[in-house]
Design an enzyme around this catalytic site. Structure first.
Site, PDB file in Angstrom:
ATOM      1  N   TYR A  96       0.804  -1.239   0.000  1.00 32.95           N
ATOM      2  CA  TYR A  96       0.000   0.000   0.000  1.00 32.95           C
ATOM      3  C   TYR A  96       0.832   1.283   0.000  1.00 32.95           C
ATOM      4  CZ  TYR A  96      -4.441  -2.271  -0.201  1.00 32.95           C
ATOM      5  OH  TYR A  96      -5.518  -2.985  -0.664  1.00 32.95           O
ATOM      6  N   GLU A 138      -9.177  -6.878   3.623  1.00 33.64           N
ATOM      7  CA  GLU A 138      -8.459  -7.967   2.947  1.00 33.64           C
ATOM      8  C   GLU A 138      -7.935  -8.990   3.963  1.00 33.64           C
ATOM      9  OE1 GLU A 138      -5.887  -5.653   0.337  1.00 33.64           O
ATOM     10  OE2 GLU A 138      -7.699  -4.917  -0.653  1.00 33.64           O
ATOM     11  N   GLY A 275     -22.156 -16.096 -23.795  1.00 34.85           N
ATOM     12  CA  GLY A 275     -20.863 -16.742 -24.020  1.00 34.85           C
ATOM     13  C   GLY A 275     -20.308 -17.390 -22.766  1.00 34.85           C
ATOM     14  N   GLY A 277     -19.651 -16.188 -20.094  1.00 32.25           N
ATOM     15  CA  GLY A 277     -20.263 -15.652 -18.869  1.00 32.25           C
ATOM     16  C   GLY A 277     -21.137 -16.667 -18.166  1.00 32.25           C
ATOM     17  N   PHE A 394     -16.116  -9.707 -16.252  1.00 37.09           N
ATOM     18  CA  PHE A 394     -14.926 -10.548 -16.445  1.00 37.09           C
ATOM     19  C   PHE A 394     -13.740  -9.668 -16.840  1.00 37.09           C
ATOM     20  CE2 PHE A 394     -16.655 -15.108 -17.471  1.00 37.09           C
ATOM     21  CZ  PHE A 394     -17.095 -15.209 -16.179  1.00 37.09           C
TER      22      PHE A 394
END
Ligand SMILES: Cc1cc2nc3c(=O)[nH]c(=O)nc-3n(C[C@H](O)[C@H](O)[C@H](O)COP(=O)(O)OP(=O)(O)OC[C@H]3O[C@@H](n4cnc5c(N)ncnc54)[C@H](O)[C@@H]3O)c2cc1C
Ligand code: HEM
Length: 400
Positions: A96, A138, A275, A277, A394
């Protein structure tokens, strides 16, 4: 820790400047960061830099932060999404300050004399605050992955135990851990991060792939489409198809992602994909079947034609075995050899409104950006509320 009132005012007042110069700042930021910290080229996707998609995603995030700094609650969903994406890259706290340093330098460079000490100090404090928030979220994701049964932190070695061609363009890869231990379950819709180093690449590459089956505790499956050709040939999708074989070892980060089936909902579910996806939709469909979901499940899929259409037989078997599951297929350009599809042409939700405009239904969609924008617009025009619309991009995130 909280931000000072002065910092909040200054950052908010400079937000419009960021809207104007955001992508110039982030472009400069990445150029400088990669020249001074080239090790980060092993983390970031070079193509997303070339196409500018990552610069745009970061600029939008920084602008949204500045504009909402007096009401950070509205950013909760975005923070979760970014933190999950970061987790698939195993982003660490010590990275960071590196990003912060280069981001501030880029702001200074682009704003020139307008970047007073007062403004820079306010941005330094605001960045530190946001970084601390991401680090905490996180760490929460990493800890949860590590403590889950079959879970781990960072990367873990997996062996390719099967490779199956699903269509002309899509191939599935099955992975089992080299250590022979169980693997963590995941929420249907989540993805893994895969770490590869193709010979032709100077750097290691990380990509995300949605898990395309229901969790089973032993293995993971992803289904990958060959992306682009010639000048736009995707690096890793082609590498997986051409050079990654049964018995090869790859490294995976634990499943993450904020796009997943609501585990408690008993509402009808409409799964819409274009597709490749359909990969998270398959995981959702298979999970709903395992759970014995009683409400209607409508699987709407659009493909160019049967040559590139994967998993048709699999979905068909579900529809034959369960009265509450229905598949609706659109083929953009059907050939004479195509059969079993319902509509020729691109997906048009108005044609199937009677079947999918169901009270209380949740809608999950994934596909090219234009496809998803069309889906969202149609559903909104029918009055479907925001809390029932769920989608995955995506690539670097973009609001629809
Ligand atoms: C959450 C998530 C889940 C995903 N799940 C799946 C999945 O289940 N299955 C799947 O197949 N993919 C999935 N993807 C996409 C996947 O991560 C990769 O982005 C995809 O495989 C392309 O990677 P690549 O290395 O082949 O292409 P890259 O080299 O990274 O290129 C990215 C894209 O840019 C295009 N491109 C390359 N060069 C240029 C250029 N010079 N100009 C313009 N365009 C260019 C490529 O054709 C490709 O479409 C997912 C992505 C995300 C973020
Ligand atoms: C407060 C600081 C940060 C902000 C606001 C931020 C913001 C973002 C955003 C908006 C995205 C796109 C997310 C998406 O597609 O959904 C992203 C992706 C990413 N971030 Fe961060 N980030 C920060 C810090 C970091 C740090 C410290 C690193 C590590 C060096 C990092 C590495 C990455 C990588 C590798 C990606 C994916 C890039 C790609 O797909 O091409 N980020 N970040």
């Amino acid at each position: 820790m909280s931000l000072s009132e002065q910092t909040i005012q200054i950052v908010k007042a400079t937000a419009p400047v960021l809207a104007e110069h955001g992508e110039t700042i982030t472009r400069h930021f990445y150029q400088q960061m990669f020249s001074q910290n080239p090790e980060l080229l092993n983390i970031f996707n070079a193509t997303n830099q070339k196409t500018g998609r990552q610069q745009a995603a970061l600029a939008n995030a920084v602008y949204a932060y500045a504009a909402n700094i007096d009401n950070l609650g509205v950013l909760t969903a975005a923070v979760q999404r970014i933190a999950h994406k970061h987790a698939s890259f195993n982003i660490l706290p010590e990275q960071y300050p590196i990003v912060g340093k280069h981001l501030l330098e880029a702001v200074t460079h682009v704003l020139g004399d307008a970047a007073t000490d007062e403004i820079l100090n306010a941005w330094r404090e605001a960045y530190g605050f946001l970084a601390a928030l991401f680090i905490e979220v996180e760490e929460g994701i990493y800890r949860e992955s590590e403590l889950a049964e079959g879970g781990w932190r960072g990367t873990r070695e997996f062996k390719v135990v099967n490779k199956v061609q699903e269509s002309e363009l899509i191939t599935s890869f099955y992975f089992e851990p080299v250590d022979g231990l169980p693997v963590a379950d995941y929420q249907p819709g989540q993805y893994i991060g895969i770490y590869l180093h193709p010979e032709q690449s100077e750097h290691r590459c990380i990509r995300q792939y949605s898990l395309s089956d229901a969790p089973n505790g032993r293995s993971y499956r992803i289904s990958v489409k060959r992306e682009g050709k010639g000048e736009t040939q995707g690096m890793i999708s082609h590498h997986l198809h051409d050079n990654v074989h049964i018995n090869d070892i790859v490294e995976l980060c634990p499943p993450s992602g904020d796009f997943y089936l609501n585990p408690r909902s008993e509402a009808p579910v409409v799964l819409l994909s274009g597709g490749v996806g359909q990969t998270p939709m398959l995981s959702m469909l298979n999970s709903l079947v395992h759970q014995g979901h009683q409400q209607p499940i409508i699987y709407v899929h659009g493909a160019m034609n049967s040559r590139v259409h994967a998993f048709d037989q699999h979905v068909r078997e579900h529809t034959e075995q369960s009265d509450n599951i229905e598949q609706i297929l659109f083929y953009d350009e059907p050939t004479g050899a195509c059969s079993g599809y319902h509509h020729a042409g691109k997906t048009d939700l108005e044609l199937i409104r009677k079947k999918i405009d169901l009270p209380g239904a949740h809608y999950y969609f994934c596909g090219p950006l234009g496809y998803m924008a069309m889906v969202k617009k149609s559903l909104q025009s029918w009055g479907v509320t925001e809390d029932r619309l769920h989608y995955e991009v995506f690539g670097p995130h973009k609001d629809l």
